[in-house]
Design an enzyme around this catalytic site. Structure first.
Site, mmCIF file in Angstrom:
data_model
loop_
_atom_site.group_PDB
_atom_site.id
_atom_site.type_symbol
_atom_site.label_atom_id
_atom_site.label_comp_id
_atom_site.label_asym_id
_atom_site.label_seq_id
_atom_site.Cartn_x
_atom_site.Cartn_y
_atom_site.Cartn_z
ATOM 1 N N HIS A 64 93.402 -17.679 90.018
ATOM 2 C CA HIS A 64 92.952 -16.450 90.670
ATOM 3 C C HIS A 64 92.812 -15.266 89.724
ATOM 4 O O HIS A 64 92.668 -14.135 90.186
ATOM 5 C CB HIS A 64 93.919 -16.043 91.778
ATOM 6 C CG HIS A 64 93.948 -16.977 92.944
ATOM 7 N ND1 HIS A 64 93.180 -16.802 94.078
ATOM 8 C CD2 HIS A 64 94.661 -18.098 93.155
ATOM 9 C CE1 HIS A 64 93.444 -17.777 94.938
ATOM 10 N NE2 HIS A 64 94.341 -18.579 94.400
ATOM 11 N N LYS A 119 92.842 -1.084 98.174
ATOM 12 C CA LYS A 119 93.246 -2.295 97.455
ATOM 13 C C LYS A 119 94.471 -1.943 96.634
ATOM 14 O O LYS A 119 94.829 -0.771 96.524
ATOM 15 C CB LYS A 119 92.120 -2.788 96.544
ATOM 16 C CG LYS A 119 91.547 -1.673 95.642
ATOM 17 C CD LYS A 119 90.402 -2.159 94.770
ATOM 18 C CE LYS A 119 89.075 -2.287 95.469
ATOM 19 N NZ LYS A 119 88.635 -3.646 95.673
ATOM 20 N N ARG A 120 95.128 -2.950 96.027
ATOM 21 C CA ARG A 120 96.238 -2.633 95.146
ATOM 22 C C ARG A 120 95.772 -1.715 94.020
ATOM 23 O O ARG A 120 94.605 -1.751 93.629
ATOM 24 C CB ARG A 120 96.836 -3.927 94.579
ATOM 25 C CG ARG A 120 97.631 -4.697 95.610
ATOM 26 C CD ARG A 120 98.829 -3.896 96.121
ATOM 27 N NE ARG A 120 99.832 -3.776 95.093
ATOM 28 C CZ ARG A 120 100.912 -4.540 94.995
ATOM 29 N NH1 ARG A 120 101.146 -5.490 95.882
ATOM 30 N NH2 ARG A 120 101.792 -4.351 94.027
ATOM 31 N N LYS A 149 91.074 -2.159 88.375
ATOM 32 C CA LYS A 149 90.326 -1.858 89.602
ATOM 33 C C LYS A 149 89.744 -0.441 89.563
ATOM 34 O O LYS A 149 88.917 -0.064 90.383
ATOM 35 C CB LYS A 149 91.219 -2.028 90.829
ATOM 36 C CG LYS A 149 91.674 -3.477 91.060
ATOM 37 C CD LYS A 149 92.604 -3.564 92.263
ATOM 38 C CE LYS A 149 93.246 -4.928 92.467
ATOM 39 N NZ LYS A 149 92.344 -5.930 93.080
ATOM 40 N N THR A 206 88.280 -9.647 97.980
ATOM 41 C CA THR A 206 87.998 -10.093 99.347
ATOM 42 C C THR A 206 87.839 -8.884 100.268
ATOM 43 O O THR A 206 87.171 -8.970 101.297
ATOM 44 C CB THR A 206 89.134 -11.001 99.879
ATOM 45 O OG1 THR A 206 90.396 -10.428 99.501
ATOM 46 C CG2 THR A 206 89.018 -12.394 99.326
ATOM 47 N N LYS A 219 85.244 -7.796 103.586
ATOM 48 C CA LYS A 219 85.626 -7.195 104.873
ATOM 49 C C LYS A 219 84.756 -5.975 105.173
ATOM 50 O O LYS A 219 84.312 -5.772 106.301
ATOM 51 C CB LYS A 219 87.116 -6.816 104.848
ATOM 52 C CG LYS A 219 88.025 -8.030 104.771
ATOM 53 C CD LYS A 219 89.465 -7.696 104.389
ATOM 54 C CE LYS A 219 90.157 -8.963 103.860
ATOM 55 N NZ LYS A 219 91.452 -8.698 103.210
HETATM 56 N N1 CR6 Z 1 95.010 -10.019 92.896
HETATM 57 C C1 CR6 Z 1 92.453 -11.600 92.309
HETATM 58 O O1 CR6 Z 1 92.722 -10.563 91.433
HETATM 59 C C2 CR6 Z 1 91.130 -12.363 94.278
HETATM 60 C C3 CR6 Z 1 92.442 -12.837 94.896
HETATM 61 C C4 CR6 Z 1 92.239 -14.049 95.766
HETATM 62 C C5 CR6 Z 1 93.731 -12.136 92.937
HETATM 63 C C6 CR6 Z 1 91.403 -11.192 93.344
HETATM 64 O O2 CR6 Z 1 90.196 -10.836 92.709
HETATM 65 O O3 CR6 Z 1 90.230 -11.984 95.291
HETATM 66 O O4 CR6 Z 1 93.399 -13.161 93.877
HETATM 67 N N2 CR6 Z 1 94.530 -12.730 91.900
HETATM 68 O O5 CR6 Z 1 91.573 -15.054 95.078
HETATM 69 C C7 CR6 Z 1 95.874 -12.922 91.873
HETATM 70 O O6 CR6 Z 1 96.627 -12.533 92.738
HETATM 71 C C8 CR6 Z 1 96.457 -13.643 90.711
HETATM 72 C C9 CR6 Z 1 94.540 -11.012 93.606
HETATM 73 O O7 CR6 Z 1 94.727 -10.996 94.765
#
Ligand code: CR6
Length: 795
Positions: free
Chosen positions: A338, A526-527, A532, A634, A638
């Site tokens: 991921h 988002k985080r 980002k 993701t 949404k």
């Molecule tokens: N932080 C990715 O950074 C991806 C999600 C789910 C992440 C994000 O771009 O959409 O996974 N990666 O695939 C990790 O957590 C390691 C995320 O949520």
């Protein structure tokens, strides 16, 4: 629900309410009413759940191993999937109960950090809806992701003991408890099962979350001896293991307890699977057919020690040889990556692995030997073998373990998988190209449209003349025929406006900030992470603020910038970005010269249930990560599904969003991965700062006294990262300044385009119409068909 079912529901609800409270209806509290509702719904689910289990007992299944499942609330989602949401709402209303208050009463199950955990939850929903046998395995953290509040603009963290008042959506299954052995302790793993209800199809899958418990509540002898702390020390040490979710998104937390958590849930799950296999397939004690019934998907590197654990269980407890056990493992495991950020691809120091499970470390060494021999036979030298090694420099490379043993490795968007092949895991792709595949992420349309945006759902059903889109999101394509229909476009605009009014009301109540629903709602939730680039967004707001101050009559369509998201507690710079956004908000919102045109709000404690209110109300979706860094994203999906054009870089799934919805309906800007590679060596952020006045004015505001960081040096830290690096690097690692001008221009275009209501609404419509591809139903079917092959009876 027909009349009979309705009556039955009401009866059992009232009965449950009285049974669990011993109170008269009028005396019951909100909590009582909520608890009774959970019970009543769980009773409804129960039969289908048992039947689903029974039916799939001898069928091939996929097991999704994930350290995180970011579920959010379950009440509304379960009712939606059971197809009784509106009915139940009405029945409760007849009883004089405020249904929305009950919905809001529920705590989010925040057993995940962000995208990765939420993806796991979306997959569970989609698998059940698509009638795919998928069993989720994870950790039942007693404390979910911390709650965030702001004190003077600084993030503060509080605990999130989400189950302190009970948890109505799980069933404790004591009889399936397992023992997990660590080098220095032994604990009980107790499973809590949550039903995962498919959309009106009778299918209920299971999410099994393990909780760590001691064997004894306390040691009687010690207690008798007045050693009260010592008497419960063992209990506490056991409970520590699943006490809290690590709040690190992306970056790994290299702590013994974290690896203990991973080994804990993975060991319990493997033992569970093996025990069941032996119970139901008693004629295969050599595990010759084990792979025909099981495939285990490893969600990122966190559960990868499962590979060693399966081999351990087969060798030590079922007398297979190491070679036989390894052969089984090779056919069972598949791995999803991921992220391409090196700091997030777990490498565990061998002494920590040894401290957790010496036997697993031994097995890892054995696998490593097989690997080395394999490559030696192929003629590789010792140094050529280095990048493949599972153990190197006294570290265990969890990704190498899974890529070597597993039969599949996938990325989560086209671009991301491409980068894995040519860069991150290039060496692996050269030797095992057949293992690599892409599975672009998706989101469940049940939670993120059907539930979160009831008005838009009804609108879509009415326009399409059916609600089949709930099962097959590609049907949204049918909306395209309304692209020139003024009436439809106006209706869509009105729905968005009503959603914005609702959000404005909520924000006023919860954040104390008044925002204008007629302004553009430009949203980034988002985080918080440098890659980002929330600070790119903030620098641009500072620029706009300066512009409006200098030209009060400037032609500018009022805009509200909304932020949401948590920073990892130990991530100083991310916390600085939050403080910066809050400080800019304070200055801008209090300036009567501009605050009718520009507003900024950072919502507190962004989480799944806040997202359900935010995504439907967005006009612009900010997806502005440095190209190549966001594996997929993701949240972008949404927003799209709820009809917000994307303002985004060519990164992650943004690219696929642009491809599907059309560039003309979105706003892309910024450098591509290719561009960045080309300028990498010569990039000079200081020069950009010197030559571009807009950039200079915005960046200077960080340090010239215009903004106050309360002597935390947080703004200086951001300033330094951009143009005055303290570590000898070139600065601006994430190309914020590089993309600034292009970003500014894209915003200018949006600000113009928004005024043409019909043209704007058409863009929104085209985004919705083409969001079908981003359903996690599509993703999960792809996993099922091409990795898991769970639907082939003769596997
Ligand atoms: N932080 C990715 O950074 C991806 C999600 C789910 C992440 C994000 O771009 O959409 O996974 N990666 O695939 C990790 O957590 C390691 C995320 O949520």
């Amino acid at each position: 629900m027909d009349k009979l079912e309705k009556d039955k529901f009401t009866d059992s609800y009232v009965e449950n309410l009285q049974r669990i409270t011993l109170k008269n209806f009028d005396e019951t509290s909100e909590k009582d009413k909520y608890d009774a509702l959970c019970d009543t719904i769980m009773e409804l689910i129960n039969q289908e759940w048992r039947e689903s289990k029974e039916k799939s007992r001898h069928e091939r299944k996929a097991y999704y191993f994930s350290a995180e499942f970011l579920i959010g609330r379950s009440l509304g989602n379960n009712l939606i999937n059971l197809g009784i949401y509106d009915d139940v709402k009405e029945l409760l209303c007849e009883l004089g109960i405020d249904f929305e208050a009950l919905e809001d009463y529920e705590d989010d199950a925040a057993l995940g950090n962000g995208g990765l955990g939420r993806l796991a939850a979306c997959f569970m929903d989609s698998a059940a809806t698509q009638d795919i046998n998928m069993y989720g395995y994870g950790v039942r953290y007693r404390e979910g992701l911390f709650k965030q509040s702001f004190e003077n603009g600084f993030q503060k963290e509080q605990g999130d003991s989400w189950i302190k008042d009970g948890d109505g959506w799980s069933i404790r299954v004591d009889s399936d408890s397992r023992i997990v052995n660590f080098k220095d302790q032994q604990v009980k793993a107790v499973p809590f099962d949550m039903p995962v209800v498919g959309l009106e199809n009778g299918k209920v899958n299971t999410l099994r979350l393990w909780q760590a418990e001691p064997f004894e509540e306390f040691e009687f002898d010690k207690f008798n001896n007045f050693e009260y702390d010592a008497a419960v020390a063992k209990k506490n040490r056991a409970e520590d293991i699943t006490r809290v979710l690590y709040p690190n998104d992306i970056q790994r937390a290299g702590r013994v307890l974290r690896l203990k958590q991973q080994y804990f849930f993975v060991s319990a799950s493997i033992q569970d699977i093996v025990a069941k296999y032996k119970r139901y397939f008693a004629d295969d004690m050599r595990f010759k057919n084990f792979h025909k019934y099981h495939v285990i998907q490893l969600n990122d590197t966190h559960p990868n020690i499962a590979i060693a654990e399966l081999i351990r269980v087969l060798v030590d407890e079922n007398s297979l040889s190491f070679e036989e056990a390894l052969e089984v493992a090779r056919k069972v495991f598949a791995f999803t990556n991921h992220t391409v950020l090196q700091e997030a691809i777990e490498k565990w120091p061998i002494d920590i692995v040894e401290e957790v499970s010496p036997r697993c470390l031994e097995i890892i060494y054995q696998i490593n030997d097989v690997l080395v021999n394999h490559f030696k036979k192929k003629g590789l030298s010792e140094t050529e073998i280095d990048p493949y090694r599972i153990v190197i420099n006294d570290q265990v490379h969890m990704a190498n373990l899974a890529i070597y043993v597993g039969f599949s490795i996938n990325g989560v968007a086209e671009l991301h998988t491409g980068i894995l092949k040519v860069d991150t895991f290039k060496h692996w792709y050269e030797v095992f190209p057949e293992k690599f595949n892409n599975k672009t992420n998706g989101i469940t349309p049940r939670r993120w449209l059907l539930y979160a945006n009831r008005p838009l759902s009804s609108f879509i059903t009415e326009k399409l003349g059916s609600d089949n889109w709930k099962y097959n999101l590609d049907e949204l394509k049918g909306l395209e025929k309304f692209a020139r229909d003024e009436k439809t476009l106006n209706e869509l605009w009105d729905i968005k406006h009503a959603n914005k009014e609702r959000l404005a009301k909520y924000i006023l109540e919860h954040e104390g900030v008044k925002i204008d629903p007629n302004s553009i709602f430009d949203i980034q939730v988002k985080r918080i992470h440098e890659y980002k680039r929330q600070h790119l967004n903030i620098l641009h707001i500072i620029y706009l603020y300066h512009e409006l101050k200098n030209n009060p009559d400037m032609d500018f369509y009022p805009t509200t910038f909304i932020f949401g998201g948590k920073a990892a507690p130990g991530y100083f710079r991310a916390k600085g970005i939050i403080k910066l956004a809050n400080e800019v908000a304070r200055v801008v919102n209090n300036d009567s010269e501009v605050n009718d045109k520009l507003k900024v709000v950072f919502v507190e404690n962004f989480r799944v249930s806040y997202g359900e209110k935010i995504y439907p109300a967005a006009d612009v979706s900010e997806q502005i990560s440095t190209a190549g860094k966001e594996a997929s994203g993701t949240g972008n999906m949404k927003f799209m599904l709820n009809g917000a054009p994307t303002l985004g870089t060519l990164d992650g799934a943004n690219i696929e969003i642009f491809d599907h919805a059309g560039e003309e309906n979105n706003y892309r800007f910024g450098a591509t991965v290719e561009d960045l590679k080309n300028i990498q060596a010569s990039y000079n952020p200081v020069k950009l700062y010197q030559t571009d006045k807009n950039i200079r004015d915005a960046v200077d505001a960080l340090v010239n006294g215009e903004l106050d960081d309360n002597n935390s040096y947080m703004f200086l830290d951001i300033y330094n990262e951009l143009i005055n690096p303290q570590d000898g690097s070139r600065g601006d690692r994430y190309y914020v300044l590089k993309d600034f001008e292009d970003y500014r221009r894209a915003h200018e275009q949006i600000n113009k385009d928004y005024r043409d209501k019909l043209a704007w609404s058409k863009k929104c419509l085209m985004n919705i119409a083409n969001a079908g591809y981003f359903s996690s139903d599509r993703t999960i079917i792809d996993y099922a068909d091409h990795i898991w092959k769970v639907d082939s009876p003769n596997y």
